[in-house]
Design a protein around this motif. Structure first.
Motif, PDB file in Angstrom:
ATOM      1  N   ARG A 119      16.115   2.446  27.068  1.00  0.00           N
ATOM      2  CA  ARG A 119      15.602   1.018  26.626  1.00  0.00           C
ATOM      3  C   ARG A 119      14.841   0.138  25.839  1.00  0.00           C
ATOM      4  N   LEU A 120      14.800   0.895  24.871  1.00  0.00           N
ATOM      5  CA  LEU A 120      14.438   0.781  23.340  1.00  0.00           C
ATOM      6  C   LEU A 120      14.946  -1.313  23.363  1.00  0.00           C
ATOM      7  N   LEU A 121      15.669  -1.236  22.928  1.00  0.00           N
ATOM      8  CA  LEU A 121      16.511  -2.368  22.986  1.00  0.00           C
ATOM      9  C   LEU A 121      15.973  -4.047  24.042  1.00  0.00           C
ATOM     10  N   LYS A 122      15.616  -3.737  25.057  1.00  0.00           N
ATOM     11  CA  LYS A 122      14.695  -4.312  25.970  1.00  0.00           C
ATOM     12  C   LYS A 122      13.829  -5.020  25.130  1.00  0.00           C
ATOM     13  N   GLU A 123      12.899  -4.127  24.988  1.00  0.00           N
ATOM     14  CA  GLU A 123      11.123  -3.669  24.591  1.00  0.00           C
ATOM     15  C   GLU A 123      10.891  -4.717  23.927  1.00  0.00           C
ATOM     16  N   ASP A 124       9.604  -4.934  23.519  1.00  0.00           N
ATOM     17  CA  ASP A 124       8.931  -6.195  22.269  1.00  0.00           C
ATOM     18  C   ASP A 124       8.743  -4.664  21.453  1.00  0.00           C
ATOM     19  N   LYS A 125       8.059  -5.040  20.101  1.00  0.00           N
ATOM     20  CA  LYS A 125       7.993  -3.992  18.736  1.00  0.00           C
ATOM     21  C   LYS A 125       7.408  -3.490  19.429  1.00  0.00           C
ATOM     22  N   GLU A 126       6.109  -3.735  19.978  1.00  0.00           N
ATOM     23  CA  GLU A 126       5.074  -2.874  20.301  1.00  0.00           C
ATOM     24  C   GLU A 126       4.908  -1.759  21.004  1.00  0.00           C
ATOM     25  N   GLN A 127       5.886  -1.760  22.002  1.00  0.00           N
ATOM     26  CA  GLN A 127       6.773  -0.526  23.155  1.00  0.00           C
ATOM     27  C   GLN A 127       7.422   0.155  22.248  1.00  0.00           C
ATOM     28  N   MET A 128       8.140  -1.000  21.521  1.00  0.00           N
ATOM     29  CA  MET A 128       9.459   0.002  21.009  1.00  0.00           C
ATOM     30  C   MET A 128       8.912   0.748  19.658  1.00  0.00           C
ATOM     31  N   GLU A 129       7.761   0.239  19.508  1.00  0.00           N
ATOM     32  CA  GLU A 129       7.121   1.618  18.355  1.00  0.00           C
ATOM     33  C   GLU A 129       6.527   2.437  19.278  1.00  0.00           C
ATOM     34  N   GLU A 130       6.277   3.050  20.091  1.00  0.00           N
ATOM     35  CA  GLU A 130       5.231   3.574  21.036  1.00  0.00           C
ATOM     36  C   GLU A 130       6.577   4.562  21.723  1.00  0.00           C
ATOM     37  N   ASP A 131       7.256   4.265  22.359  1.00  0.00           N
ATOM     38  CA  ASP A 131       8.705   4.642  22.720  1.00  0.00           C
ATOM     39  C   ASP A 131       9.525   5.238  21.931  1.00  0.00           C
ATOM     40  N   ILE A 132       9.495   5.140  19.938  1.00  0.00           N
ATOM     41  CA  ILE A 132       9.907   5.436  19.326  1.00  0.00           C
ATOM     42  C   ILE A 132       9.010   6.680  18.675  1.00  0.00           C
ATOM     43  N   ARG A 133       8.143   6.750  18.657  1.00  0.00           N
ATOM     44  CA  ARG A 133       7.035   7.877  18.425  1.00  0.00           C
ATOM     45  C   ARG A 133       7.442   9.398  19.676  1.00  0.00           C
ATOM     46  N   GLN A 134       7.467   8.321  21.201  1.00  0.00           N
ATOM     47  CA  GLN A 134       7.201   9.065  21.783  1.00  0.00           C
ATOM     48  C   GLN A 134       8.675  10.057  22.027  1.00  0.00           C
ATOM     49  N   ILE A 135       9.742   9.863  21.545  1.00  0.00           N
ATOM     50  CA  ILE A 135      11.264  10.377  21.084  1.00  0.00           C
ATOM     51  C   ILE A 135      11.631  10.616  20.236  1.00  0.00           C
ATOM     52  N   GLU A 136      10.504  10.794  19.465  1.00  0.00           N
ATOM     53  CA  GLU A 136      10.074  11.838  18.009  1.00  0.00           C
ATOM     54  C   GLU A 136       9.245  12.625  18.678  1.00  0.00           C
ATOM     55  N   SER A 137       8.323  12.385  19.209  1.00  0.00           N
ATOM     56  CA  SER A 137       7.336  13.744  20.317  1.00  0.00           C
ATOM     57  C   SER A 137       7.787  14.401  20.495  1.00  0.00           C
ATOM     58  N   VAL A 138       8.838  14.357  21.587  1.00  0.00           N
ATOM     59  CA  VAL A 138       9.483  14.674  22.567  1.00  0.00           C
ATOM     60  C   VAL A 138      10.725  15.619  21.570  1.00  0.00           C
ATOM     61  N   CYS A 139      11.153  15.114  20.681  1.00  0.00           N
ATOM     62  CA  CYS A 139      11.992  15.810  19.494  1.00  0.00           C
ATOM     63  C   CYS A 139      11.737  17.052  18.962  1.00  0.00           C
ATOM     64  N   ASN A 140      10.652  16.657  18.792  1.00  0.00           N
ATOM     65  CA  ASN A 140       8.912  18.206  18.544  1.00  0.00           C
ATOM     66  C   ASN A 140       9.536  19.145  18.563  1.00  0.00           C
ATOM     67  N   GLN A 141       9.003  19.107  20.305  1.00  0.00           N
ATOM     68  CA  GLN A 141       8.439  20.055  21.508  1.00  0.00           C
ATOM     69  C   GLN A 141       9.685  20.060  21.643  1.00  0.00           C
ATOM     70  N   VAL A 142      10.696  19.827  21.766  1.00  0.00           N
ATOM     71  CA  VAL A 142      12.403  20.800  21.756  1.00  0.00           C
ATOM     72  C   VAL A 142      12.573  21.327  20.811  1.00  0.00           C
ATOM     73  N   LEU A 143      12.452  21.069  19.439  1.00  0.00           N
ATOM     74  CA  LEU A 143      12.574  22.054  18.832  1.00  0.00           C
ATOM     75  C   LEU A 143      11.667  23.632  18.657  1.00  0.00           C
ATOM     76  N   GLU A 144      10.499  22.978  18.743  1.00  0.00           N
ATOM     77  CA  GLU A 144       9.622  24.003  18.716  1.00  0.00           C
ATOM     78  C   GLU A 144       9.741  25.324  19.856  1.00  0.00           C
ATOM     79  N   ASP A 145      10.464  24.952  21.290  1.00  0.00           N
ATOM     80  CA  ASP A 145      10.999  25.198  22.082  1.00  0.00           C
ATOM     81  C   ASP A 145      11.727  26.404  21.915  1.00  0.00           C
ATOM     82  N   LEU A 146      12.569  25.728  21.178  1.00  0.00           N
ATOM     83  CA  LEU A 146      13.239  26.462  20.910  1.00  0.00           C
ATOM     84  C   LEU A 146      14.214  27.632  19.991  1.00  0.00           C
TER      85      LEU A 146
END
Lengths: 117, 117
Positions: free
Chosen positions: B90-117
């Protein structure tokens, strides 16, 4: 991969399948980096017994990996998550075209991980 | 989770730790959805023997999961990758602010997966 890193990973995944005694001795070697001489003194057994135990545990854990391949699977998934992380970090600095490409790449890597897991 | 889905997952992860005979019989039940009567006829053993074998394999696989928790770990990772996938779509359909938030969220979820694995 360095031998001790590999042993650590295998112990992390399959260590619970060792007996309590094996875990104790192998754990001192792997996690606490103790030498065979130190472990022998701690447990009141011979250095040779420690060596045999370590070799035996190496073999048990390697056998589990040869059958289940879970360490390999996890390492592959981990590399892919790192790739997603790298891609997402640079998105905001990109022009629209590059961003679209990287988002497609993120989706593609997600799908690869989902298929592999 | 549905019982058969759970059995399938456990078989998928730990099936290689069963004996060849156990794999054969349990596999017919789990993968090919055969009844105890059908399996008994195929292998020339009693229905009771098939039932016992299936129950025994259920227990063996459940014991491995109780010790290693690898199925649970993989399911959690899978859910998180799906979340990353949804966010990135959904990133491409978002305004810049929402996009920044979702990218931070993607990074955060990546970090969670890396910690769990």
């Amino acid at each position: 991969m360095e031998r001790i890193v590999e042993q650590n990973l295998l112990y992390d995944f399959y260590g619970e399948l060792l007996t309590a005694h094996q875990k104790e001795i192998y754990g001192e070697h792997i996690l606490n980096d103790m030498t065979a001489t130190e472990i022998a003194a701690e447990f009141g057994i011979t250095r040779q017994a420690v060596h045999d135990m370590i070799r035996r545990c190496d073999k048990i854990l390697a056998d589990y990996e040869a059958r289940l391949h879970l360490v390999a699977k996890f390492l592959t998934a981990k590399e892919k998550i790192k790739e997603i992380h790298t891609l997402s970090r640079r998105l905001l600095k990109e022009d629209k075209e590059q961003m679209e490409e990287d988002i497609r790449q993120i989706e593609s890597v997600c799908n690869q991980v989902l298929e592999d897991l």
